[in-house]
Design a protein around this motif. Sequence first.
Motif, PDB file in Angstrom:
ATOM      1  N   ALA A 160     -22.687  77.258 -53.712  1.00 29.31           N
ATOM      2  CA  ALA A 160     -21.246  77.444 -53.964  1.00 29.31           C
ATOM      3  C   ALA A 160     -20.626  76.179 -54.549  1.00 29.31           C
ATOM      4  CB  ALA A 160     -20.540  77.837 -52.676  1.00 29.31           C
ATOM      5  N   ILE A 195     -16.415  82.586 -58.405  1.00 23.79           N
ATOM      6  CA  ILE A 195     -17.438  83.591 -58.101  1.00 23.79           C
ATOM      7  C   ILE A 195     -16.709  84.900 -57.814  1.00 23.79           C
ATOM      8  CG2 ILE A 195     -19.233  84.305 -56.478  1.00 23.79           C
ATOM      9  CD1 ILE A 195     -19.904  81.345 -56.064  1.00 23.79           C
ATOM     10  N   ILE A 213     -25.066  86.939 -57.786  1.00 24.56           N
ATOM     11  CA  ILE A 213     -23.779  86.279 -58.015  1.00 24.56           C
ATOM     12  C   ILE A 213     -23.206  86.777 -59.339  1.00 24.56           C
ATOM     13  CG2 ILE A 213     -22.619  84.045 -58.307  1.00 24.56           C
ATOM     14  CD1 ILE A 213     -25.177  82.828 -56.878  1.00 24.56           C
ATOM     15  N   ALA A 240     -19.705  93.420 -52.088  1.00 28.82           N
ATOM     16  CA  ALA A 240     -20.204  92.650 -53.219  1.00 28.82           C
ATOM     17  C   ALA A 240     -21.158  93.533 -54.023  1.00 28.82           C
ATOM     18  CB  ALA A 240     -20.926  91.405 -52.721  1.00 28.82           C
ATOM     19  N   THR A 243     -25.965  88.396 -50.635  1.00 28.96           N
ATOM     20  CA  THR A 243     -27.265  87.845 -50.276  1.00 28.96           C
ATOM     21  C   THR A 243     -27.962  88.830 -49.345  1.00 28.96           C
ATOM     22  OG1 THR A 243     -28.437  85.993 -49.237  1.00 28.96           O
ATOM     23  CG2 THR A 243     -26.218  86.428 -48.444  1.00 28.96           C
ATOM     24  N   LEU A 294     -26.457  78.323 -49.137  1.00 22.07           N
ATOM     25  CA  LEU A 294     -25.320  79.021 -49.728  1.00 22.07           C
ATOM     26  C   LEU A 294     -24.189  78.047 -50.044  1.00 22.07           C
ATOM     27  CD1 LEU A 294     -23.850  81.568 -50.610  1.00 22.07           C
ATOM     28  CD2 LEU A 294     -23.248  81.982 -48.229  1.00 22.07           C
ATOM     29  N   LEU A 342     -20.471  87.986 -54.544  1.00 19.01           N
ATOM     30  CA  LEU A 342     -21.645  87.275 -54.033  1.00 19.01           C
ATOM     31  C   LEU A 342     -22.303  88.119 -52.955  1.00 19.01           C
ATOM     32  CD1 LEU A 342     -23.456  84.753 -53.545  1.00 19.01           C
ATOM     33  CD2 LEU A 342     -21.679  83.903 -52.025  1.00 19.01           C
ATOM     34  N   PHE A 375     -30.149  86.320 -53.879  1.00 16.42           N
ATOM     35  CA  PHE A 375     -28.705  86.225 -54.076  1.00 16.42           C
ATOM     36  C   PHE A 375     -28.361  86.974 -55.358  1.00 16.42           C
ATOM     37  CE2 PHE A 375     -29.412  83.001 -51.148  1.00 16.42           C
ATOM     38  CZ  PHE A 375     -28.307  82.230 -50.849  1.00 16.42           C
TER      39      PHE A 375
END
Length: 201
Positions: A28, A38, A56, A159, A43, A24, A41, A54
């Motif tokens: 990033a 971002i 994003i 997210a 996961t 990660l 996000l 993931f």
Amino acid sequence: MSNQDTEKQEFNITVYTENQIGLLTRIAIIFSRRKINIESLNTSPSEIDKIHRFNIVITESEEVVHKLVRQIEKQVEVLKAYYHTNADVIWQELALYKVSTDVIAEKVSVERLLRENGARVVVLRKDYTVFETTGHREETDNLISILQPFGLIEFVRSARVAIIKDSDGFNRKLREFERLEPGEEVIENEYLNQGEKVFTM
């Protein structure tokens, strides 16, 4: 170069990875080096055992996103990365809202407004009530503005989670690579020059 390539819009980047410590951070860094923010996000486990997914969300031009995805795929633990516009995915976000129970009890209209916005009670205490709703950003933002006049105490949004509309999934593509039984003769370079066909979603 077309206008679509240079025009910024929201893109959903989906990355299938092995679950490795530090991945990660490395992903990033790919964004921070390019000064790309971002926006969301997430996961989580994927449909395949021991493979993580993931999701994003960034706002960029397609040209930039295409380069980013290629860079992400260079990470050893990354199996495949895809990018899609919002029109190409089904997505949702979860939001929680905490308000004073006294205010909700006094104002019958608040309960009606919450029902109209698809919110449901997840915690009901003497001092506060927590509501939950899922939807797109505009929908969850709309409920913030509705609850502000009634003393919104706290708000949090998850997210984004997204499913690709026109996709057979990564699972089938991975199985194509595993279709030879153990002990069968391996055809050398069987998948050479077939990468695009096998991994296109």
